[in-house]
Motif scaffolding. Sequence first.
Motif, PDB file in Angstrom:
ATOM      1  N   THR A   2       6.539  -2.126   5.372  1.00 13.96           N
ATOM      2  CA  THR A   2       6.465  -0.642   5.335  1.00 13.96           C
ATOM      3  C   THR A   2       7.335   0.169   4.324  1.00 13.96           C
ATOM      4  N   ASP A   3       8.695  -0.159   4.809  1.00 12.55           N
ATOM      5  CA  ASP A   3       9.667   0.584   4.501  1.00 12.55           C
ATOM      6  C   ASP A   3       9.840   0.310   2.542  1.00 12.55           C
ATOM      7  N   GLU A   4       9.380  -0.290   1.949  1.00 13.77           N
ATOM      8  CA  GLU A   4       8.950  -0.577   0.530  1.00 13.77           C
ATOM      9  C   GLU A   4       8.105   0.257   0.209  1.00 13.77           C
ATOM     10  N   GLN A   6       6.386   2.666   2.158  1.00 10.96           N
ATOM     11  CA  GLN A   6       7.223   3.539   1.865  1.00 10.96           C
ATOM     12  C   GLN A   6       7.641   4.536   0.906  1.00 10.96           C
ATOM     13  N   THR A   7       8.904   3.329   0.393  1.00  9.73           N
ATOM     14  CA  THR A   7       9.964   4.296  -0.614  1.00  9.73           C
ATOM     15  C   THR A   7       9.107   4.557  -2.055  1.00  9.73           C
ATOM     16  N   ALA A   8       7.821   3.153  -2.154  1.00  9.97           N
ATOM     17  CA  ALA A   8       7.222   2.934  -3.391  1.00  9.97           C
ATOM     18  C   ALA A   8       6.600   3.470  -3.997  1.00  9.97           C
ATOM     19  N   TRP A  10       6.424   6.842  -2.412  1.00  5.80           N
ATOM     20  CA  TRP A  10       7.156   8.442  -2.555  1.00  5.80           C
ATOM     21  C   TRP A  10       7.964   8.584  -3.775  1.00  5.80           C
ATOM     22  N   THR A  11       8.532   7.493  -4.366  1.00  4.76           N
ATOM     23  CA  THR A  11       9.217   7.573  -6.123  1.00  4.76           C
ATOM     24  C   THR A  11       8.144   7.934  -6.489  1.00  4.76           C
ATOM     25  N   ARG A  14       6.564  11.150  -6.488  1.00  5.13           N
ATOM     26  CA  ARG A  14       8.038  12.069  -7.146  1.00  5.13           C
ATOM     27  C   ARG A  14       7.852  12.422  -8.144  1.00  5.13           C
TER      28      ARG A  14
END
Length: 137
Positions: A2-4, A6-8, A10-11, A14
């Motif tokens: 999940t964290d991976e 979300q980070t992937a 979002w980045t 952006r």
Amino acid sequence: MTDEFQTAFWTAKRAMAMAAEAAYNRHGVRAGQQFILQCLWETDGLAPGEIARRLELATPTVTRATTRMEAAGLLRREPHPTDARLVRLRLTERGRELEDVIADEMLRLSERALRTLDAAEREQLVRFLGEIRRNVS
């Protein structure tokens, strides 16, 4: 995972937003406004609410964006012919002239973003993004 994810996500979002802003700013268009312009290139004279429905946005979001676009000389507001509460958005000459320029910028940005993916991977990515949108809508 999940964290991976979300980070992937979002980045990547952006990075795309920053690249889009740079690409469109060269022509006096802010990122996101290209989609409003596309609606008007297809059908000039739409009301903000009609654009909002086509783009699946809130009408106030479109109204704010078109106010900035009017100030930038991309479109003008005209009274609706039969409903005084509504306005029609009409492209200015400058707004019309940007159709090919912005289409080229969109194509170059997409090609840049997807350059390492083959055709099947590109189709799969678009399908997955659609699924994500539907899952969270």
